[in-house]
Design an enzyme around this catalytic site. Sequence first.
Site, short mmCIF file in Angstrom:
data_model
loop_
_atom_site.label_atom_id
_atom_site.label_comp_id
_atom_site.label_asym_id
_atom_site.label_seq_id
_atom_site.Cartn_x
_atom_site.Cartn_y
_atom_site.Cartn_z
N CYS A 60 0.80 -1.23 0.00
CA CYS A 60 0.00 0.00 0.00
C CYS A 60 0.83 1.27 0.00
O CYS A 60 0.55 2.20 -0.76
CB CYS A 60 -1.01 -0.01 1.15
SG CYS A 60 -0.29 -0.02 2.80
N HIS A 111 -2.78 0.83 7.15
CA HIS A 111 -3.01 0.76 5.71
C HIS A 111 -3.25 2.17 5.21
O HIS A 111 -3.82 2.99 5.92
CB HIS A 111 -4.23 -0.14 5.43
CG HIS A 111 -4.50 -0.35 3.98
ND1 HIS A 111 -3.66 -1.07 3.17
CD2 HIS A 111 -5.53 0.06 3.18
CE1 HIS A 111 -4.16 -1.10 1.94
NE2 HIS A 111 -5.29 -0.42 1.94
N HIS A 123 -6.18 2.05 -3.60
CA HIS A 123 -5.20 1.43 -2.70
C HIS A 123 -4.78 0.07 -3.22
O HIS A 123 -5.34 -0.46 -4.17
CB HIS A 123 -5.78 1.31 -1.29
CG HIS A 123 -6.96 0.40 -1.19
ND1 HIS A 123 -7.00 -0.69 -0.35
CD2 HIS A 123 -8.17 0.41 -1.81
CE1 HIS A 123 -8.17 -1.30 -0.46
NE2 HIS A 123 -8.90 -0.66 -1.33
#
Length: 166
Positions: A60, A111, A123
């Site tokens: 990510c 994240h 993402h």
Amino acid sequence: MDHGPRVEERGAGGEPPPLLRDDVPAGDASPVLPLLRAQAEQWRGVPYRLGGNDRRGVDCSAFVQITFQSQLGVNVPRTTDELAREGQRVGRDELQAGDLVFFKTGFRQRHVGIYMGGDRFLHASTSRGVMTSSLNNVYWRRHYWKARRLDLDELPTAVSLSDESR
């Protein structure tokens, strides 16, 4: 690292509902949005790989770093923890295309994604690779942590926000 939902929101016929599709205007006139959409199209489906930073697999934070560098000409840190300290904090109700959205997905797991407007973010998901998801999805809503806005007002002149060739 995220452990997001394995099934993305779908409407009749397996298509995302109209308000969640990437091709529906989000009401955000940001010049950054077309660049993010181009990146989403180019990278969609690239698998998640912890520590990865290319089309064979990407995590990510590397995806955020690659996106900001390649689409916006802006250098940002490599890790989610470093990214979480960049820019200015912004409320969820004040999000704009290009803002970073952060999630606490585990005890020490974080994240990051890039907000695209219309409650959508781009993402690298551990379960489905590079994709867009809804902030209103039950999983992401529950794990939402914060958002940060980086200074994108002074983009390098080498980056054309109206370049149709992207």
